[in-house]
Design a protein around this motif. Structure first.
Motif: not given
Ligand SMILES: [Fe+2]
Length: 295
Positions: A104, A108, A110, A257, A272
């Motif tokens: 993470n 990237h 999502d 992000h 999330r």
């Protein structure tokens, strides 16, 4: 509702509004939606967040994703981002949860590796470390607009391949499991996502992207690397320092992000919800045209 700009040309805090108000009230939703289209990253502070409240807010923006195999929360509408193991203790650095957390920390967007990519992600802070663990954002819309018009035109007619196993492979060769690889075959998307609400294009890129359709693999990878570097150049990001009660939502069509590291012995728990893109969000324009369609 008050809009306070936060970042270099994008990102804003929405004040005097709660997630519950946006969930329940059409006018509040319309104002939040307009800010979302304009600013790409929205910050809400001091929220009393429950899973149900977060989901009700998120649903306003479109259909919620069901969490994929291999993630905490699989089969529900929630992704649990945690480094706390089943025994209640923080997991060691080589634990799968810690390695996933490291993945993470690559730039990237999502869900670009899914059959239906994401419009927005909504992330709430439940347990935050005393320092570090920020989320850093860049605007791929502004990155696109910084490019030469001739390059913009070329990219607009180019398509990139995205693969979950590719980004995970950068951390550890077997981090993507056989089940995940089977469930998540590579996807191909146009390199520029044009927002139907304002007509502005954004680079659609991520650590998941590994090749350009119809381009020699090495040359395609080089182009992706150059675009990633330009999109994440120094001074272009907004860094969010999490406090309990913070909720941040972002436009996966127009941003990238990455998570930032924090000291390994401190727990961090984030939840999330992710909303799929629909035709109204410009999804149809993103797919590789089939050869039959071109004839
Ligand atoms: Fe993410």
């Amino acid at each position: 509702m008050e809009i306070v700009p936060l970042g270099p040309g994008f990102a804003a805090e929405l004040r005097c509004v709660t997630l519950a108000e946006v969930a329940a009230d059409d006018a509040a939703y319309a104002a939040a939606r307009a800010a979302f289209e304009e600013y790409s990253v929205l910050v809400f502070r001091g929220q009393e967040v429950t899973d149900e409240g977060q989901l009700a807010f998120s649903r306003r923006f479109g259909p919620p994703e069901v969490t994929k195999v291999g993630s905490l929360g699989t089969g529900t509408h929630f992704v649990i981002l945690s480094t706390i193991g089943e025994d209640g203790k923080v997991v060691p650095a080589d634990h799968r949860l810690a390695l996933r957390n490291k993945a993470n920390q690559l730039w990237h967007t999502d869900s670009s590796f899914k059959r239906v990519p994401a419009l927005t992600s909504v992330l709430s802070a439940r347990i935050v470390p005393s320092r570090g663990g920020e989320t850093e954002y860049v605007s791929t819309r502004l990155a696109f607009e910084r490019l030469d018009p001739a390059v913009q035109k070329k990219l607009e007619n180019s398509f990139a391949w995205h693969d979950y196993a590719h980004s995970r492979g950068q951390i550890s060769p077997d981090l993507a499991t056989p089940e995940e690889r089977a469930a998540l075959p590579p996807q191909c998307w146009r390199l520029v996502w044009r927002n139907p609400a304002n007509g502005r294009g954004a680079l659609y890129l991520a650590s998941h992207s590994y090749a350009i359709e119809g381009v020699d693999p090495a040359a395609g990878k080089k182009l992706i690397d150059e675009l990633m570097s330009a999109a994440t150049a120094l001074g272009t990001s907004y860094v969010h320092n999490w406090q309990p009660g913070d909720v941040v939502m972002w436009d996966n069509r127009a941003t990238m992000h990455r998570g930032r590291p924090w000291s390994a012995h401190e727990p961090r728990l984030m939840v999330r919800t992710t909303i799929s893109a629909t035709a109204a969000d410009g999804l149809a324009t993103m797919r590789l045209p089939s050869p039959q369609a071109a004839e």
